[in-house]
Design an enzyme around this catalytic site. Structure first.
Site, PDB file in Angstrom:
ATOM      1  N   LYS A  14      20.238  -9.850 -24.042  1.00  0.00           N
ATOM      2  CA  LYS A  14      19.217  -9.705 -25.094  1.00  0.00           C
ATOM      3  C   LYS A  14      19.729 -10.213 -26.448  1.00  0.00           C
ATOM      4  O   LYS A  14      19.023 -10.936 -27.142  1.00  0.00           O
ATOM      5  CB  LYS A  14      18.801  -8.235 -25.239  1.00  0.00           C
ATOM      6  CG  LYS A  14      18.175  -7.645 -23.988  1.00  0.00           C
ATOM      7  CD  LYS A  14      17.592  -6.250 -24.240  1.00  0.00           C
ATOM      8  CE  LYS A  14      18.609  -5.183 -24.574  1.00  0.00           C
ATOM      9  NZ  LYS A  14      19.517  -4.818 -23.467  1.00  0.00           N
ATOM     10  N   ARG A  89      12.916   1.686 -25.782  1.00  0.00           N
ATOM     11  CA  ARG A  89      13.679   2.041 -24.594  1.00  0.00           C
ATOM     12  C   ARG A  89      13.012   3.168 -23.814  1.00  0.00           C
ATOM     13  O   ARG A  89      13.510   3.547 -22.753  1.00  0.00           O
ATOM     14  CB  ARG A  89      15.081   2.497 -24.998  1.00  0.00           C
ATOM     15  CG  ARG A  89      16.130   1.382 -24.956  1.00  0.00           C
ATOM     16  CD  ARG A  89      17.458   2.006 -25.371  1.00  0.00           C
ATOM     17  NE  ARG A  89      18.630   1.312 -24.905  1.00  0.00           N
ATOM     18  CZ  ARG A  89      19.263   0.356 -25.577  1.00  0.00           C
ATOM     19  NH1 ARG A  89      18.788  -0.083 -26.714  1.00  0.00           N
ATOM     20  NH2 ARG A  89      20.361  -0.177 -25.089  1.00  0.00           N
ATOM     21  N   ARG A 128      32.793  -8.010 -22.023  1.00  0.00           N
ATOM     22  CA  ARG A 128      32.446  -7.817 -23.439  1.00  0.00           C
ATOM     23  C   ARG A 128      33.315  -6.708 -24.039  1.00  0.00           C
ATOM     24  O   ARG A 128      33.785  -6.818 -25.164  1.00  0.00           O
ATOM     25  CB  ARG A 128      30.962  -7.479 -23.585  1.00  0.00           C
ATOM     26  CG  ARG A 128      30.514  -7.399 -25.046  1.00  0.00           C
ATOM     27  CD  ARG A 128      29.011  -7.245 -25.160  1.00  0.00           C
ATOM     28  NE  ARG A 128      28.579  -5.882 -24.848  1.00  0.00           N
ATOM     29  CZ  ARG A 128      27.300  -5.495 -24.827  1.00  0.00           C
ATOM     30  NH1 ARG A 128      26.342  -6.369 -25.076  1.00  0.00           N
ATOM     31  NH2 ARG A 128      26.980  -4.259 -24.540  1.00  0.00           N
ATOM     32  N   ARG A 134      33.971  -2.727 -27.872  1.00  0.00           N
ATOM     33  CA  ARG A 134      32.861  -1.763 -27.986  1.00  0.00           C
ATOM     34  C   ARG A 134      33.150  -0.550 -27.128  1.00  0.00           C
ATOM     35  O   ARG A 134      33.369  -0.676 -25.915  1.00  0.00           O
ATOM     36  CB  ARG A 134      31.556  -2.441 -27.534  1.00  0.00           C
ATOM     37  CG  ARG A 134      30.507  -2.481 -28.635  1.00  0.00           C
ATOM     38  CD  ARG A 134      29.246  -3.144 -28.167  1.00  0.00           C
ATOM     39  NE  ARG A 134      28.361  -2.205 -27.502  1.00  0.00           N
ATOM     40  CZ  ARG A 134      27.080  -2.433 -27.286  1.00  0.00           C
ATOM     41  NH1 ARG A 134      26.536  -3.579 -27.686  1.00  0.00           N
ATOM     42  NH2 ARG A 134      26.332  -1.543 -26.680  1.00  0.00           N
ATOM     43  N   ARG A 145      24.921   4.289 -18.547  1.00  0.00           N
ATOM     44  CA  ARG A 145      23.869   3.530 -19.251  1.00  0.00           C
ATOM     45  C   ARG A 145      22.918   2.865 -18.256  1.00  0.00           C
ATOM     46  O   ARG A 145      21.721   2.762 -18.517  1.00  0.00           O
ATOM     47  CB  ARG A 145      24.507   2.473 -20.161  1.00  0.00           C
ATOM     48  CG  ARG A 145      25.152   3.100 -21.405  1.00  0.00           C
ATOM     49  CD  ARG A 145      26.236   2.233 -21.976  1.00  0.00           C
ATOM     50  NE  ARG A 145      25.745   0.998 -22.567  1.00  0.00           N
ATOM     51  CZ  ARG A 145      26.507  -0.077 -22.762  1.00  0.00           C
ATOM     52  NH1 ARG A 145      27.775  -0.085 -22.412  1.00  0.00           N
ATOM     53  NH2 ARG A 145      25.985  -1.141 -23.327  1.00  0.00           N
TER      54      ARG A 145
HETATM   55  P1  AMP Z   1      22.500  -1.558 -27.481  1.00  0.00           P
HETATM   56  O1  AMP Z   1      23.377  -2.214 -28.483  1.00  0.00           O
HETATM   57  O2  AMP Z   1      21.059  -1.966 -27.604  1.00  0.00           O
HETATM   58  O3  AMP Z   1      23.014  -1.685 -26.068  1.00  0.00           O
HETATM   59  O4  AMP Z   1      22.520   0.001 -27.807  1.00  0.00           O
HETATM   60  C1  AMP Z   1      23.712   0.765 -27.724  1.00  0.00           C
HETATM   61  C2  AMP Z   1      23.385   2.244 -27.627  1.00  0.00           C
HETATM   62  O5  AMP Z   1      22.643   2.649 -28.784  1.00  0.00           O
HETATM   63  C3  AMP Z   1      22.504   2.645 -26.449  1.00  0.00           C
HETATM   64  O6  AMP Z   1      23.265   2.864 -25.264  1.00  0.00           O
HETATM   65  C4  AMP Z   1      21.869   3.929 -26.969  1.00  0.00           C
HETATM   66  O7  AMP Z   1      22.771   5.013 -26.898  1.00  0.00           O
HETATM   67  C5  AMP Z   1      21.648   3.607 -28.440  1.00  0.00           C
HETATM   68  N1  AMP Z   1      20.309   3.003 -28.682  1.00  0.00           N
HETATM   69  C6  AMP Z   1      20.042   1.733 -29.106  1.00  0.00           C
HETATM   70  N2  AMP Z   1      18.723   1.525 -29.206  1.00  0.00           N
HETATM   71  C7  AMP Z   1      18.126   2.681 -28.812  1.00  0.00           C
HETATM   72  C8  AMP Z   1      16.769   3.091 -28.674  1.00  0.00           C
HETATM   73  N3  AMP Z   1      15.741   2.257 -28.927  1.00  0.00           N
HETATM   74  N4  AMP Z   1      16.541   4.363 -28.254  1.00  0.00           N
HETATM   75  C9  AMP Z   1      17.546   5.214 -27.990  1.00  0.00           C
HETATM   76  N5  AMP Z   1      18.834   4.896 -28.077  1.00  0.00           N
HETATM   77  C10 AMP Z   1      19.143   3.635 -28.491  1.00  0.00           C
END
Ligand code: AMP
Length: 190
Positions: A14, A89, A128, A134, A145
């Site tokens: 993404k 999400r 990654r 990270r 996840r």
């Molecule tokens: P990402 O960078 O999009 O993979 O997000 C990393 C983490 O941030 C996710 O595993 C969630 O814990 C949290 N997170 C990001 N976006 C959301 C969202 N829209 N709703 C809930 N948690 C989120």
């Protein structure tokens, strides 16, 4: 206004494809994961709450996320629209996003689902993690996840199908081919 939701499991590409879409279409990029990581880096209260959940592979509660998204949307000025990366999400978030856009006289133009096989996701995320450090890109958290994705996020595919917005993209293969498929999907909706 062009409003694109880029959708897929963790590691589906993404962020990578968002950067290309932003450049081609002149969009603002909202990555809720990036917003949360910035809060963590700044040591805010929100960052502290978010860190505990992120490190455990869990989602941040909807009310909190929706507030963050609304503030981010309000802060944007200019551009041809927005690419939403990592939001929605959950179905509650999708419903709220729809309301927020309707209140602005807008709509989601397309939801692009990047589909990638699960073993490839694990491979990419472990790589990654090694490269970026990270904290949530370790095997145990990745597994959590992926379960959260399957249970809480994947149902959005049908939700967006019902809205007539869902576009399937094979997210496994050459980056350029994936981007071409994305451009074709977006352009068919303009
Ligand atoms: P990402 O960078 O999009 O993979 O997000 C990393 C983490 O941030 C996710 O595993 C969630 O814990 C949290 N997170 C990001 N976006 C959301 C969202 N829209 N709703 C809930 N948690 C989120």
């Amino acid at each position: 206004m062009l409003n694109i939701v880029i959708f897929g499991a963790p590691g589906s590409g993404k962020g990578t494809q968002s950067a290309r879409i932003v450049e081609k279409y002149g969009l603002n990029h909202i990555s809720t994961g990036d917003v949360l990581r910035a809060e963590i880096a700044a040591g805010t209260e929100l960052g502290k709450t978010a860190k505990a959940l992120i490190d455990n592979g869990q989602l941040i509660p909807d009310e909190l996320m929706i507030g963050i998204l609304a503030a981010k949307l309000d802060s944007l000025a200019g551009g041809n629209g927005v690419i939403f990366d990592g939001f929605p999400r959950t179905i509650a978030q999708a419903e709220e996003l729809k309301k927020m856009l309707v209140a602005r006289g807008q709509d989601v133009t397309a939801m692009l689902e990047l589909d990638v096989p699960e073993d490839e996701l694990m491979d990419r995320l472990l790589k990654r993690g090694q490269a970026s450090g990270r904290a949530d890109d370790n095997e145990e958290t990745i597994k959590k996840r992926l379960v959260v994705y399957a249970e809480q996020t994947a149902p959005l595919k049908d939700w967006y199908k019902n809205e007539g917005k869902h576009c399937y993209i094979n997210g496994f293969g050459e980056l350029d081919r994936i981007f071409e498929d994305i451009v074709a999907a977006i352009d068919s909706r303009l």
